[in-house]
Design an enzyme around this catalytic site. Structure first.
Site, short mmCIF file in Angstrom:
data_model
loop_
_atom_site.label_atom_id
_atom_site.label_comp_id
_atom_site.label_asym_id
_atom_site.label_seq_id
_atom_site.Cartn_x
_atom_site.Cartn_y
_atom_site.Cartn_z
N LYS A 111 0.82 -1.21 0.00
CA LYS A 111 0.00 0.00 0.00
C LYS A 111 0.87 1.27 0.00
CE LYS A 111 -4.03 -2.21 0.59
NZ LYS A 111 -3.67 -3.63 0.71
C1 LIG Z 1 -4.32 -4.74 0.29
C2 LIG Z 1 -3.52 -5.99 0.25
C3 LIG Z 1 -3.80 -7.00 -0.67
C4 LIG Z 1 -4.97 -6.92 -1.62
O1 LIG Z 1 -4.81 -5.92 -2.58
P1 LIG Z 1 -6.06 -5.38 -3.42
O2 LIG Z 1 -5.55 -4.25 -4.20
O3 LIG Z 1 -7.08 -4.97 -2.39
O4 LIG Z 1 -6.55 -6.52 -4.24
C5 LIG Z 1 -2.98 -8.10 -0.70
N1 LIG Z 1 -1.94 -8.22 0.17
C6 LIG Z 1 -1.65 -7.28 1.07
C7 LIG Z 1 -0.51 -7.49 2.00
C8 LIG Z 1 -2.42 -6.12 1.14
O5 LIG Z 1 -2.12 -5.18 2.04
#
Ligand SMILES: *Cc1c(COP(=O)(O)O)cnc(C)c1O
Length: 496
Positions: A111
């Site tokens: 993120k």
């Molecule tokens: C948010 C997240 C995901 C999922 O990603 P999306 O964009 O919501 O599909 C997968 N792994 C981790 C560690 C995340 O923080």
């Protein structure tokens, strides 16, 4: 320019799109057309670093409202020394696949790749459109978005940041990362419910008339959730980057196709890969990996989206999602941008938690996507096996992708070079990772697990996780979904 997945008449510039987050009638904002990146440019990416490449990709969408210098400034502040590798995103070779490590940023999950850039994008956008009010950025998080948003927006002038997380649905480290957050403009609240409940509550806050009347003259509500195009854009860049590193490392020839396998929750990360493909990146198959909450696997395989099912709390909490918001953007593309059709499907999802696409749409989805899922025992087994056989530690989210890729390769025999997207540091989920590689050891919690994982593997824990153990918890409050608005207004009033 940008339009809405649910209304043809929407037409917004990039700055308005980023501040607004979601279209007024409830649709998602999408580019009017996909800018192209020519094969020659992609070849040149192999000679660039992350920042140079990202500047080009950002420019393709933002130059209507941003100057080249704005974009350069955004990139420089987003992708600097807060990452623990100068590469920013690192590509590793493991077994016969490649891993794109996206967790070298300050909160140790992918993120950061978007949320280190979003605050600058948002505040610059607000300025461009003449917005004088402060931005109140609200986020519902399944664990990682919350901390990454707090880290990005803490003490940013002109912005307040509020985060709601499922109180008992995140890992110990994830929770501590949020409850220890410093900053004069941050609000952190545990919610008695799961991620979908927290997201519902945030939507209610956005729709709350009283809140608008009380604070509307001084605050503008905005969202940093992955439905915001400002979240999606920075993610497109790293797919081009991963490709460029494979070219640079002579793993592929420029022009050759690759697959990406993405551990998926809200469908933002994998959608960014799809956008990269639409811009010209050579991608053969996008492999959508789900955990036990396998609503997307069923959707891709049957054409039926059915959110009316049991919700499981898993070792990969950031993927514990039943309403995968960004799928709407993919539907829009595979329905030939038929906003009426998308509105109909989303209406059905809202009223009956369920919709079905027609045969033509189903066939189109199958052209590009493969979907699979991985249960809890298999997740642990994959972490263990990957460590034992390749001396490579992965977190549970990444493990889901590794297992689904393994299934994909077995069932299709597709030998196309494949990049598995690694979304979190294994130390962020130390308890589960430790339990997987050393099932015989006594279960240990929190930092005991971080220490045990370090001594068992010799791997270094990111300093940002290690440093948490000495920080005071500043935000310990929690509430029910129905009290979410009231808690926020209480905080806003206390500040006023
Ligand atoms: C948010 C997240 C995901 C999922 O990603 P999306 O964009 O919501 O599909 C997968 N792994 C981790 C560690 C995340 O923080």
């Amino acid at each position: 320019m940008f339009t809405s997945t649910r209304s043809k008449s929407v037409n917004l510039g990039s700055a308005e799109t980023i501040v607004q987050g979601i279209s007024e009638e409830g649709g998602l904002l999408v580019p009017l057309e996909f800018p192209r990146v020519a094969a020659m440019e992609i070849a040149a990416f192999a000679r660039m670093d992350y920042r140079q490449l990202a500047e080009i990709i950002f420019g393709r969408y933002l130059l209507d409202d941003f100057s080249q210098k704005d974009i350069k400034d955004t990139i420089e502040s987003a992708y600097g020394a807060q990452f623990d590798t100068g590469e920013i995103a690192q590509v590793e070779k493991v077994d016969d696949y490649h891993v794109l490590e996206l967790w070298h940023g300050p909160t140790c999950a992918f993120k950061d790749m978007a949320l280190q850039a979003l605050p600058t994008l948002m505040t610059k956008s607000a300025k461009t459109i003449g917005e004088k009010r402060k931005l109140l950025v609200l986020v519902a998080t399944s664990g990682d978005t919350g901390k990454a948003a707090l880290e990005g927006f803490a003490d940013v002038p002109g912005a307040l940041i509020g985060v709601y997380y499922p109180k008992d649905g995140v890992s110990a480290v994830q929770k501590l990362q949020m409850t220890t957050q410093e900053g004069s403009n941050v609000f952190v609240m545990g919610v008695l419910g799961n991620f979908d409940d927290a997201q519902t509550g945030v939507k209610q806050i956005f729709a709350n008339q009283e809140l608008r009347e009380t604070f509307g003259s001084s605050l503008r509500l905005s969202s940093a959730n992955s439905i915001n195009f400002g979240r999606l854009l920075p993610q497109i860049a790293y797919y081009f980057y991963a490709y460029s590193r494979l070219v640079k490392q002579k793993e592929i020839k420029c022009g050759e196709s690759v697959n990406f396998c993405v551990p998926t929750g809200n469908f933002g990360n994998i959608l960014a890969a799809y956008y990269a493909m639409r811009m010209g990146l050579k991608i053969k198959t996008l492999i959508c990996a789900s955990n036990q909450n396998n609503v997307l696997t069923d959707f891709f395989n049957t054409g039926v989206y059915d959110a009316d099912r049991a919700f499981y709390t898993t070792a990969s909490p950031s993927m514990d999602i039943l309403i995968s918001s960004n799928l709407e953007r993919l539907l829009f593309e595979v329905c030939d941008r038929d906003a009426e059709m998308v509105s109909g499907l989303m209406g059905a999802l809202r009223s009956s938690k369920h919709y079905e696409v027609d045969e033509q749409v189903k066939a189109r989805l199958k052209e590009r996507f493969y979907a699979g899922w991985c249960g809890e025992a298999e997740t642990r087994e994959t972490i263990r096996k990957t460590y034992r056989e390749h001396d490579y530690l992965i977190d549970p989210h990444t493990a889901v992708a590794v297992k689904v890729y393994d299934d994909y390769r077995r069932s299709t025999r597709d030998a196309t070079p494949t990049v598995i997207v690694s979304t979190a540091s294994p130390f962020k989920f130390a308890e589960d990772v430790l339990g997987a590689i050393l099932p015989e050891t006594k279960a240990c919690k929190d930092f005991a697990a971080v220490d045990a994982l370090r001594s068992a593997t010799g791997a270094e824990a990111p300093s940002r996780i290690d440093g948490l153990r000495n920080k005071p918890e500043l935000h310990t409050d929690s509430c029910t979904v129905s009290d979410m608005t009231q808690k926020l207004t209480g905080w806003l009033n206390a500040r006023a």
